[in-house]
Design an enzyme around this catalytic site. Sequence first.
Site, PDB file in Angstrom:
ATOM      1  N   ASP A 191      36.580  50.245  19.879  1.00  0.00           N
ATOM      2  CA  ASP A 191      36.419  48.961  19.186  1.00  0.00           C
ATOM      3  C   ASP A 191      35.012  48.700  18.673  1.00  0.00           C
ATOM      4  OD1 ASP A 191      35.221  48.422  21.622  1.00  0.00           O
ATOM      5  OD2 ASP A 191      35.865  46.337  21.616  1.00  0.00           O
ATOM      6  N   GLU A 192      34.233  49.743  18.520  1.00  0.00           N
ATOM      7  CA  GLU A 192      32.894  49.576  17.965  1.00  0.00           C
ATOM      8  C   GLU A 192      32.594  50.708  16.994  1.00  0.00           C
ATOM      9  OE1 GLU A 192      29.707  48.249  21.035  1.00  0.00           O
ATOM     10  OE2 GLU A 192      31.283  49.266  22.140  1.00  0.00           O
TER      11      GLU A 192
ATOM     12  N   ASP B  39      31.740  45.219  15.986  1.00  0.00           N
ATOM     13  CA  ASP B  39      32.454  45.190  17.266  1.00  0.00           C
ATOM     14  C   ASP B  39      33.648  44.245  17.167  1.00  0.00           C
ATOM     15  OD1 ASP B  39      32.326  45.207  20.507  1.00  0.00           O
ATOM     16  OD2 ASP B  39      32.667  43.172  19.769  1.00  0.00           O
TER      17      ASP B  39
HETATM   18 MG   LIG Z   1      34.609  44.590  21.744  1.00  0.00          MG
END
Ligand SMILES: [Mg+2]
Length: 411
Positions: free
Chosen positions: A106-107, A10
């Site tokens: 974002d992961e 993340d």
């Molecule tokens: Mg994040």
Amino acid sequence: MMKKVIFLVDMQSFYASVEKAKHHQDTDRPLVVSGDPTRRSGVILAACPLAKQYGIQNGERLWEAEQKCPNLIMVPPHMQEYIDNSLVITDILESVTDLVEPYSIDEQFMDVTHSQKLFGDPYDIAKHIQHEIYSKLKVVARVGIGENKVLAKMACDNFAKKKKDGIFHLKKEELEETLWPLPIEKLFRAGGKMSRHLRKRAIRTIGELAQTDVNKIKRVWGIHGQVLWMNAHGVDYSPISLSSTNGQKGIGNGMTLPRDYSEKAEIKVVLLELCEEVCRRARMASVMGETVTLGISGASYDIRTGFHRQQKMSDPTNMTMEVFHYACQLLDKFWDEEPIRRLHISLSSLMSDQTVQLNLFQQDRAQSINLGYTTDEITNKYGKTAVMRAASLLPASQVKERSAKIGGHYK
Ligand SMILES: [Mg+2]
């Protein structure tokens, strides 16, 4: 059988970190991404960790943030750059294993089970990844480690993010001490609504759910409850099959916003999230849609504002960025700039993805779609839309532009 080692990687304050990397001369100044920085009533979409130290929060008004922090740097969002950065991160992760599944912008999940011989133990691999990402992009990555995706995700959200080194291994045999004391809301996918139901029945922690008789849970909450119960025990579940999804009705997802949105950049952020969810569900159901519908409405129920419009896409799809592209076209065309309170996206004219694959004349597109599915298939059967993969399916002009930027990504 060898236990799997799954990572959830993340990015910390992703949008803000990407922007901050561009303002490297101002590393010690707090930065926020905001819908329209020229308007003080704009809203903070993302704040860098330094800005957060000043008490600035996402969703807050720009003028409030400025009061907390006079030397704030304010920048508008650059979605394309975030997508590009995300692709670079996928490349980095793919240098460790080919089993990488982008989960959101974002992961990303990755399976490093068989990378250990080459790269060392899970902690070493996590360190290596953090170092690679930071040295290339100046973005801090946190790594949750577990034997399945649910454990990796909870390891990241509940523990890795709070640790200085940003790495945490959530082990199944230690859940009683680690996971179980946490409030029920922290259970992956428990959701606000489900958590409230559970609390009403005096299930307030993950441990209390784990220790409730599963048959009772099943009776009250059905398969969803059972899945949550398994997750509380660190058992990752097989997919809930949505293959019976009604093709006529379509797959839709709507959101009532906490306040009126009147800036296009903000609206597009929400729109992207909705598209992501709809496409994820389409893939779980093994369907693609040919028509996208965008509905938006204003805050007042007395005066009806907004519109409900649909558009046929050039090809059936379940790729987030393709659907997002058409949804944005509808927004650009029909939105009268009146404040928006509710948004709804749906994908309809559904057909089996098998039918679509067989009819694909464009080799490139077939390959891209297959790539997405293959990743899903190998890693697990959640059926999440690989948003970064999908990004490669934007109309040709943009693909060219991006390929030039990120040489070698499109193998
Ligand atoms: Mg994040």
